[in-house]
Design a protein around this motif. Structure first.
Motif, mmCIF file in Angstrom:
data_model
loop_
_atom_site.group_PDB
_atom_site.id
_atom_site.type_symbol
_atom_site.label_atom_id
_atom_site.label_comp_id
_atom_site.label_asym_id
_atom_site.label_seq_id
_atom_site.Cartn_x
_atom_site.Cartn_y
_atom_site.Cartn_z
ATOM 1 N N SER A 117 -0.031 5.802 -0.732
ATOM 2 C CA SER A 117 -0.975 6.797 -1.224
ATOM 3 C C SER A 117 -0.393 7.473 -2.452
ATOM 4 O O SER A 117 0.677 8.065 -2.407
ATOM 5 N N TYR A 161 0.821 -1.210 0.000
ATOM 6 C CA TYR A 161 0.000 0.000 0.000
ATOM 7 C C TYR A 161 0.853 1.258 0.000
ATOM 8 O O TYR A 161 1.855 1.350 0.697
ATOM 9 N N GLU A 174 1.845 12.731 2.392
ATOM 10 C CA GLU A 174 1.840 12.429 3.821
ATOM 11 C C GLU A 174 3.174 12.907 4.395
ATOM 12 O O GLU A 174 4.235 12.424 3.996
ATOM 13 N N ASP A 185 -3.528 4.440 -3.225
ATOM 14 C CA ASP A 185 -4.704 4.990 -2.558
ATOM 15 C C ASP A 185 -4.997 6.405 -3.057
ATOM 16 O O ASP A 185 -4.154 7.062 -3.670
ATOM 17 N N ASN A 186 -6.201 6.870 -2.769
ATOM 18 C CA ASN A 186 -6.626 8.243 -3.053
ATOM 19 C C ASN A 186 -6.506 8.597 -4.538
ATOM 20 O O ASN A 186 -5.969 9.645 -4.911
ATOM 21 N N GLU A 222 -1.858 15.092 6.057
ATOM 22 C CA GLU A 222 -2.053 14.520 4.728
ATOM 23 C C GLU A 222 -2.798 15.524 3.846
ATOM 24 O O GLU A 222 -3.785 16.127 4.264
ATOM 25 N N SER A 276 -2.136 11.561 -2.436
ATOM 26 C CA SER A 276 -1.976 12.490 -1.314
ATOM 27 C C SER A 276 -0.527 12.531 -0.863
ATOM 28 O O SER A 276 0.242 11.578 -1.051
#
Length: 303
Positions: A114, A112, A119, A175-176, A143, A117
């Motif tokens: 993102s 995983y 972070e 993600d995102n 984030e 985004s």
């Protein structure tokens, strides 16, 4: 004397004519040779590209609908003892030993990160430019949504995919990837999101990595052929599981999660979730928001 000179001039003219003709033939032959070489190189380049694509396509993990899985992104170390076909774990936070243990058991490791985004606690946070990120994600301290059109953002994603290969991940969960539906602080559109998500898929496959489409249900018709599986959060709660059925119809898994606030809610929520006909064929887990090792499986209910 004039006759002799004329003959000499005539001979010279003839010689000059043939010399020029020969030079022209040489130039023509050289040009043909160059073209032939270029044609061969072009064919070779196409063949090499096709060969690379074929190798990558052969190596990519492409699971079938119903594949079992576990998702743990907190409360380390990861519990590696569950009998699952795939584990989805954090690209940065898990130990090498965790990945090695899972792979030694023949378990597929999905990593995983993102993609949509920034972070501020990640190891590569220093690589981001201030112009790359905009508005904060509600409820997620530190984030921020990113400008997925940015060349720098894409270079960071390529580096993360390289790191996934280096760590031995079999695939990735970006993600995102639906920032355009939110308030990112940039003029992102359906088209810019589609371009970014296709970029992620192409870059992952070029490295032999399996890649899943996280949520982003509205773009499934345009993206399903480019992604190997889907990961959905809370389609039962939002009454939208039907839009993910295209993956099931293509015999690709929908790794599906519904969240609860406390472990004690599990059986009651499971009764609703696991009996929802729209999620038939999904690989469903019920988990708490922290995504620790605990899970409740519809198989516990015989569903």
């Amino acid at each position: 004397m004039k006759i002799f000179q004329s003959r000499v001039l005539l001979i010279c003219a003839v010689v000059f004519f043939f010399a020029v003709s020969c030079d022209d033939d040489d130039d023509s032959n050289n040009e043909n040779n160059v073209n032939n070489v270029n044609n061969v190189n072009n064919v070779n380049n196409v063949n090499n590209l096709n060969n690379v694509n074929n190798v990558n396509n052969t190596n990519v993990w492409r699971p079938t609908a119903g594949t079992t899985w576990q998702w743990q992104l907190s409360d380390y170390p990861v519990n590696t003892t569950f009998d699952m076909e795939m584990y989805d774990i954090d690209l940065f936070d898990v130990s090498d030993n965790t990945i090695e243990t899972l792979k030694a058991e023949g378990i597929i490791v999905i990593c995983y990160f993102s993609a949509g985004s920034f972070e501020d606690w990640r190891d590569d946070a220093n690589l981001w430019d201030a112009a790359d990120y905009g508005n904060p994600l509600d409820g997620w301290e530190g984030e921020y949504w990113v400008d997925t059109r940015s060349a720098n953002v894409r270079e960071i994603m390529q580096s993360r995919l390289d790191y996934a290969v280096e760590r031995g991940c079999d695939g990735v969960e970006p993600d995102n990837v639906d920032g355009y539906l939110n308030d990112p602080g940039f003029p992102l559109t359906y088209e810019t999101q589609l371009d970014f998500n296709l970029f992620l898929s192409q870059e992952a496959h070029a490295r032999g990595l399996s890649v899943g489409l996280k949520n982003d249900g509205d773009q499934i018709p345009d993206l399903i052929s480019h992604f190997d599986w889907s990961l959905n959060e809370e389609c039962v709660a939002y009454d939208e599981c039907d839009i993910y059925r295209d993956f099931i119809d293509a015999d690709k898994p929908v790794f599906h999660v519904e969240y609860i606030d406390a472990y004690s809610e599990a059986s009651g929520v499971a009764n609703t979730v696991c009996n929802d006909a729209q999620r038939s064929g999904f690989s469903t887990l019920i988990k708490i928001w922290d995504l620790d090792e605990w899970y409740y499986d519809c198989a516990f209910m015989g569903l």
